[in-house]
Design a protein around this motif. Structure first.
Motif, short mmCIF file in Angstrom:
data_model
loop_
_atom_site.label_atom_id
_atom_site.label_comp_id
_atom_site.label_asym_id
_atom_site.label_seq_id
_atom_site.Cartn_x
_atom_site.Cartn_y
_atom_site.Cartn_z
N ALA A 29 -1.67 -1.27 -8.22
CA ALA A 29 -1.60 -0.03 -7.32
C ALA A 29 -1.07 -0.65 -5.86
CB ALA A 29 -3.28 0.04 -6.64
N ILE A 30 0.09 0.17 -5.44
CA ILE A 30 0.73 -0.02 -4.32
C ILE A 30 0.23 1.00 -3.35
CG2 ILE A 30 2.69 1.25 -5.18
CD1 ILE A 30 4.37 -0.82 -3.55
N ARG A 31 0.08 0.22 -2.01
CA ARG A 31 -0.17 1.46 -0.92
C ARG A 31 0.86 1.09 0.41
NH1 ARG A 31 -4.53 4.52 0.58
NH2 ARG A 31 -5.21 4.71 -1.32
N PHE A 32 1.68 2.14 0.92
CA PHE A 32 2.51 1.52 2.01
C PHE A 32 2.21 2.72 2.81
CE2 PHE A 32 4.78 3.60 -1.42
CZ PHE A 32 5.65 4.66 -0.65
N VAL A 33 2.64 2.22 4.13
CA VAL A 33 2.98 3.54 5.13
C VAL A 33 4.05 2.92 6.35
CG1 VAL A 33 1.33 1.93 7.02
CG2 VAL A 33 1.68 4.38 7.38
N ALA A 56 2.49 7.04 -14.44
CA ALA A 56 2.50 6.78 -12.80
C ALA A 56 2.00 7.93 -12.10
CB ALA A 56 3.55 6.25 -12.33
N GLU A 57 1.18 7.61 -11.15
CA GLU A 57 0.67 8.71 -10.30
C GLU A 57 1.23 8.41 -8.94
OE1 GLU A 57 -2.95 11.24 -11.99
OE2 GLU A 57 -3.37 9.86 -10.38
N MET A 58 1.79 9.26 -8.13
CA MET A 58 2.40 8.94 -6.83
C MET A 58 2.13 10.06 -5.84
SD MET A 58 6.44 8.58 -5.95
CE MET A 58 7.09 10.15 -6.52
N GLU A 108 -9.30 3.14 -10.77
CA GLU A 108 -8.30 3.02 -11.58
C GLU A 108 -7.94 4.42 -12.36
OE1 GLU A 108 -6.78 0.79 -9.65
OE2 GLU A 108 -8.64 -0.14 -9.39
N VAL A 109 -6.69 5.18 -11.99
CA VAL A 109 -6.62 5.78 -12.78
C VAL A 109 -4.90 5.74 -13.17
CG1 VAL A 109 -5.95 8.47 -13.06
CG2 VAL A 109 -7.92 7.63 -11.82
N PRO A 110 -4.87 5.22 -14.36
CA PRO A 110 -3.48 4.52 -14.81
C PRO A 110 -2.30 5.76 -15.09
CG PRO A 110 -4.75 4.55 -16.62
CD PRO A 110 -5.67 4.97 -15.61
N GLY A 111 -2.53 6.87 -14.64
CA GLY A 111 -1.38 7.65 -15.06
C GLY A 111 -1.61 8.42 -16.17
N THR A 128 3.47 7.89 8.03
CA THR A 128 3.78 8.39 6.72
C THR A 128 3.46 7.58 5.50
OG1 THR A 128 5.41 9.60 7.83
CG2 THR A 128 5.49 9.86 5.42
N TYR A 129 2.35 7.85 4.92
CA TYR A 129 1.68 7.04 3.69
C TYR A 129 2.17 7.49 2.49
CZ TYR A 129 -1.89 5.37 7.21
OH TYR A 129 -2.52 4.56 7.90
N GLY A 130 2.38 6.67 1.59
CA GLY A 130 2.60 6.83 0.19
C GLY A 130 1.82 5.65 -0.73
N ALA A 131 1.59 6.06 -1.84
CA ALA A 131 0.73 5.23 -2.97
C ALA A 131 1.33 5.64 -4.21
CB ALA A 131 -0.73 5.82 -2.75
N MET A 132 1.23 4.44 -5.22
CA MET A 132 1.40 4.75 -6.78
C MET A 132 0.51 3.96 -7.26
SD MET A 132 5.09 4.17 -8.48
CE MET A 132 5.67 6.09 -8.71
N ARG A 133 0.14 4.24 -8.56
CA ARG A 133 -0.76 3.73 -9.54
C ARG A 133 0.11 3.70 -10.85
NH1 ARG A 133 -6.69 5.97 -8.57
NH2 ARG A 133 -5.45 7.83 -8.79
N MET A 134 0.25 2.56 -11.57
CA MET A 134 1.02 2.45 -12.76
C MET A 134 0.40 1.45 -13.56
SD MET A 134 3.86 0.36 -11.00
CE MET A 134 3.89 0.95 -9.33
#
Length: 520
Positions: free
Chosen positions: A133-137, A181-183, A57-60, A192-198
């Protein structure tokens, strides 16, 4: 498509296909760091970006305390983020070694979650650390690039953190830092993928920024021009790279006119034609709930996630508007020689692949692992490197897109030994096709594939989220992780031999990059 930090093999043809990871497709944001460096200015590009597929994990950047922001110019923001990320990397390592034993200690509980507006997600709650962590496409991807606008989706993914809603690029980046956060977003062939860690304690601010990016990207002209210029510089630089030039020819040779033959980043001419209106139109057509797949892992409960899903995705259109893309078979049985005066020759072989839902999928996966999927234990590695010292590495990968699949073998060797290496690879493949593996090889491979799954696919919240998204895309079911070992152990030696004969008997497509092969 895409499972986690097990991206393409070192020599995998750029952009051709994504490799299966231990039986599932690898994460398609595997090149997230390079993608981000490409789209940022030189000062920002120098920062040690942390890709979403990193182990752990990299919390931002929110745990820096109440530091004064000082100068908010681009250089100051970049330096500030460097200091924050360095500090958080240290924190992250400690967190990682705490969470991994906890995840391995008990079966993963995957909860299906549906929001009031009908947004579906898979959730794994883990309250041991304050990270989400959220991942979506979204279905679609670069195959949806309009003719003459190739590279549109790739350009679009570079702009989601360059301003959204009432926040311009600089203001959005500052808010992202403040939210801890990191996005990231990434264009793949079929999605088309997206991700965020917070940080969990700042999830409201982080999810709100994700909402703005997903629903209200600005596509301001200044960021468009800047990101376009950086992509264009990469295209121009690649024109002088023999491997990139060769891959372009390879894709055209094996895919013909299919969209998979087009470069994801576009061309100099196509990039120049893309307008803000084009980006907005594609976003409206593609970012819709009917094509959305979401996975969330970390310090959040189902009730809270339902609200966040509606906040982030609930106001998107219901239905996607996608252009149909046909299935295609690789054009095998051809040999392409790309003549460059190089000291090392690269070799690539393409054989038929197997669909993810095919009955012989796991027999094919086990066969491939024995052939060349095992880094130090495969037949190809043993014959080409260990016995003869011809190469540094040699790999085979079952790779897949939604509309095509293949088995790819890749290696590189001294140019004066390339013809010899090519012949040995063919001999190893021929023997596997005719005889298949031994019972001992199969038993050892089954044990490895079962035992390595958690380490390769479930060793961080981001990795778990990536895995769950891909399981959704493959329609494998929420209980797949529990069923997987039995599926592998149930494969017989005869089934693996049949898969070897089916996939490896046809004449492959072969490409060599280097001087003309000697002995031909």
């Amino acid at each position: 498509m895409t499972r986690l930090s097990v991206g393409a093999a070192p020599h995998l043809p750029a952009g051709i296909l994504y490799p299966y990871s231990d039986g599932e497709r690898g994460a398609v944001i595997a090149d997230f760091a390079n993608h981000q460096r490409r789209k940022k200015s030189a000062s920002v590009a120098a920062r040690p970006l942390l890709p979403v597929t990193i182990r752990g994990e990299v919390p931002g950047s929110a745990m820096r305390g109440g530091a004064d922001l000082g100068d908010r110019g681009p250089d100051a923001i970049a330096h500030r983020r460097i200091a924050v990320l360095h500090a958080l990397a240290t924190l992250f390592l400690g967190i990682f070694f705490l969470i991994l034993p906890a995840l391995a200690a008990h079966a993963m509980d995957i909860q299906p979650v549906t929001s009031s507006k009908g947004v579906n997600a898979w959730l794994v709650e883990d309250h041991s650390i304050p990270i989400i962590a959220i991942r979506f496409v979204f279905d679609g991807g670069s195959t949806q690039d309009p003719a003459g606008r190739e590279g549109l989706v790739n350009l679009m993914t570079g702009l989601f953190d360059e301003g959204a809603g009432n926040l311009d690029s600089e203001a959005f980046q500052i808010k992202l830092d403040d939210a801890g956060a990191e996005m990231g977003f990434e264009a793949a062939r079929d999605g088309t993928y997206g991700a965020m860690r917070m940080l969990a304690e700042q999830k409201d601010a982080a999810f709100d920024l994700l909402r703005l990016a997903v629903t209200s990207p600005r596509f301001d002209q200044a960021p468009i021009d800047r990101i376009r210029a950086q992509i264009l510089s990469g295209i121009i630089a690649s024109e002088r790279d023999p491997n990139t030039v060769a891959q372009t020819k390879w894709l055209r040779a094996i895919y013909g006119e299919h969209p998979y033959s087009r470069p994801d980043q576009g061309t100099k001419d196509s990039i120049a034609t893309i307008t803000a209106a084009d980006l907005a139109a594609f976003h409206k057509a593609n970012f819709a709930r009917s094509g959305l797949h979401v996975a969330v892992v970390g310090d959040i409960d189902a009730a809270t996630l339902k609200r966040k899903l509606d906040e982030v995705f609930g106001d998107l259109p219901e239905k996607q508007v996608l252009q149909p893309v046909a299935d295609t078979e690789l054009k095998l049985g051809q040999q392409l020689e790309v003549d460059y005066d190089l000291p090392q020759t690269s070799l690539q072989f393409a054989y038929p692949g197997v669909k993810r839902d095919a009955p012989d999928f796991f027999p094919a996966v086990l066969m491939n692992q024995i052939l060349g999927g095992g880094t130090f234990t495969s037949r190809l590695y043993d014959e080409v490197r260990e016995k003869r010292g011809l190469v540094y590495s040699v790999d085979s990968n079952l790779v897949d897109h939604q509309h095509s699949n293949a088995l790819i073998i890749t290696t590189a060797t001294r140019s004066d030994r390339a013809a010899e290496t090519l012949g040995i690879v063919k001999e190893v493949v021929k023997k596997m096709a005719e005889e298949g593996p031994t019972e001992a090889e199969l038993d050892a491979t089954k044990k490895y594939m079962v035992g390595s799954y958690a380490i390769s696919n479930l060793d961080s919240s981001s990795a778990i989220a990536a895995t769950l998204v891909e399981l959704q895309l493959d329609n494998l079911g929420i209980d797949y992780v529990q069923r997987r070992a039995a599926l592998i152990n149930g494969v017989t030696l005869d089934q693996v031999k049949a898969a070897a004969k089916k996939l490896l008997t046809p004449a492959p497509a072969i490409m060599s990059i280097g001087p003309k092969l000697e002995g031909k």
